[in-house]
Design a protein around this motif. Structure first.
Motif, PDB file in Angstrom:
ATOM      1  N   THR A  36      34.244  44.969  35.475  1.00  0.00           N
ATOM      2  CA  THR A  36      34.768  43.797  36.264  1.00  0.00           C
ATOM      3  C   THR A  36      35.530  44.246  37.615  1.00  0.00           C
ATOM      4  OG1 THR A  36      37.124  44.143  35.037  1.00  0.00           O
ATOM      5  CG2 THR A  36      35.536  42.276  34.292  1.00  0.00           C
ATOM      6  N   TRP A 120      39.287  37.296  50.670  1.00  0.00           N
ATOM      7  CA  TRP A 120      39.960  36.503  49.540  1.00  0.00           C
ATOM      8  C   TRP A 120      39.345  35.428  49.291  1.00  0.00           C
ATOM      9  CZ3 TRP A 120      42.983  37.900  45.792  1.00  0.00           C
ATOM     10  CH2 TRP A 120      43.600  37.011  45.074  1.00  0.00           C
ATOM     11  N   ASN A 121      38.609  34.506  50.210  1.00  0.00           N
ATOM     12  CA  ASN A 121      38.126  33.275  49.929  1.00  0.00           C
ATOM     13  C   ASN A 121      36.565  33.555  49.204  1.00  0.00           C
ATOM     14  OD1 ASN A 121      40.344  31.926  50.435  1.00  0.00           O
ATOM     15  ND2 ASN A 121      39.964  32.256  52.931  1.00  0.00           N
ATOM     16  N   ASN A 122      36.232  34.681  48.967  1.00  0.00           N
ATOM     17  CA  ASN A 122      34.960  35.156  48.522  1.00  0.00           C
ATOM     18  C   ASN A 122      34.727  36.294  47.813  1.00  0.00           C
ATOM     19  OD1 ASN A 122      32.216  34.721  48.372  1.00  0.00           O
ATOM     20  ND2 ASN A 122      31.618  36.084  50.120  1.00  0.00           N
ATOM     21  N   SER A 125      32.023  38.774  41.604  1.00  0.00           N
ATOM     22  CA  SER A 125      32.308  38.409  40.122  1.00  0.00           C
ATOM     23  C   SER A 125      31.636  39.361  39.248  1.00  0.00           C
ATOM     24  CB  SER A 125      31.649  36.897  40.252  1.00  0.00           C
ATOM     25  OG  SER A 125      31.860  36.736  38.746  1.00  0.00           O
ATOM     26  N   GLU A 132      41.475  37.337  37.795  1.00  0.00           N
ATOM     27  CA  GLU A 132      40.905  36.360  37.874  1.00  0.00           C
ATOM     28  C   GLU A 132      41.858  34.901  37.602  1.00  0.00           C
ATOM     29  OE1 GLU A 132      37.041  33.971  36.266  1.00  0.00           O
ATOM     30  OE2 GLU A 132      37.814  35.556  34.971  1.00  0.00           O
ATOM     31  N   THR A 133      42.876  35.043  36.875  1.00  0.00           N
ATOM     32  CA  THR A 133      43.604  34.287  36.383  1.00  0.00           C
ATOM     33  C   THR A 133      44.493  33.632  37.611  1.00  0.00           C
ATOM     34  OG1 THR A 133      43.869  34.777  34.193  1.00  0.00           O
ATOM     35  CG2 THR A 133      45.518  33.371  34.834  1.00  0.00           C
ATOM     36  N   ALA A 135      43.838  34.414  40.928  1.00  0.00           N
ATOM     37  CA  ALA A 135      42.808  33.880  42.046  1.00  0.00           C
ATOM     38  C   ALA A 135      42.784  32.400  41.567  1.00  0.00           C
ATOM     39  CB  ALA A 135      41.732  34.754  42.068  1.00  0.00           C
ATOM     40  N   ARG A 136      42.357  31.941  40.396  1.00  0.00           N
ATOM     41  CA  ARG A 136      42.005  30.716  40.113  1.00  0.00           C
ATOM     42  C   ARG A 136      43.141  29.743  40.062  1.00  0.00           C
ATOM     43  NH1 ARG A 136      37.455  29.941  35.424  1.00  0.00           N
ATOM     44  NH2 ARG A 136      35.890  31.301  36.521  1.00  0.00           N
ATOM     45  N   SER A 137      44.622  30.517  40.178  1.00  0.00           N
ATOM     46  CA  SER A 137      45.753  29.476  39.992  1.00  0.00           C
ATOM     47  C   SER A 137      45.960  29.116  41.506  1.00  0.00           C
ATOM     48  CB  SER A 137      46.833  30.325  39.363  1.00  0.00           C
ATOM     49  OG  SER A 137      47.330  31.378  40.282  1.00  0.00           O
ATOM     50  N   GLY A 138      45.323  29.925  42.469  1.00  0.00           N
ATOM     51  CA  GLY A 138      45.769  29.498  43.864  1.00  0.00           C
ATOM     52  C   GLY A 138      46.733  30.481  44.601  1.00  0.00           C
ATOM     53  N   ASN A 140      48.286  33.548  46.577  1.00  0.00           N
ATOM     54  CA  ASN A 140      47.844  34.010  47.677  1.00  0.00           C
ATOM     55  C   ASN A 140      48.528  35.231  47.984  1.00  0.00           C
ATOM     56  OD1 ASN A 140      47.181  34.627  50.139  1.00  0.00           O
ATOM     57  ND2 ASN A 140      47.499  32.748  51.270  1.00  0.00           N
TER      58      ASN A 140
END
Length: 149
Positions: A36, A120-122, A125, A132-133, A135-138, A140
């Motif tokens: 990862t 950060w926007n791309n 994976s 990951e948690t 990044a998915r939570s928004g 920044n």
């Protein structure tokens, strides 16, 4: 759960090393989170400040010198159902390159396949679980004022 050192939480310091709108990530080779993409970081040593640990770990893993090191957040990561239970308290820091022309080196090839900058926007994976948690939570990691870096 027994109170031996194997079951006590470990403290890790993890660094969002930022360069414009990119973040430095490496692909893990260790048993936890193998293959990862993760931020540089490692375990806090006795008597170290979070900032000292961040600078040391980034230097040990990437050869980079950093500055403007500051605390961002903390996560509590419990992996009780793993074959070897693990509990890590992760202190997330933000930092910038001390000299903008530095290039990351893979100083610990047994632990990481190599380092690269990712938008950060791309993000690549798969990401390491705690990252990951976030990044998915928004979340920044970048300063509100882009002139800060």
């Amino acid at each position: 759960m027994e109170s031996g050192t194997e079951t006590r939480p470990k403290v890790a310091v993890v660094v969002f090393l930022l360069n414009r709108y990119k973040v430095l990530l490496g692909r893990r080779r260790s048993s936890v989170g193998r293959d990862t993409f993760a931020l540089p970081g490692g375990h806090l040593e006795f008597g170290e400040s979070f900032e000292e640990c961040a600078a040391r770990e980034v230097k040990e893993e990437t050869g980079l010198d950093i500055n403007k090191i500051e605390y961002l957040t903390v996560t509590n990561n419990v992996h009780a159902n793993a074959s070897k239970p693990l509990h890590i308290v992760a202190i997330f820091m933000r930092a910038f390159l001390a000299q903008p022309n530095q290039m990351p080196q893979n100083v610990e090839p047994e632990k990481c396949e190599g380092w690269d900058w990712y938008d950060w926007n791309n993000l690549p994976s798969p990401l390491f679980g705690p990252l990951e948690t976030m990044a998915r939570s928004g979340f920044n990691p970048f300063p509100a004022d882009e002139n800060d870096n």
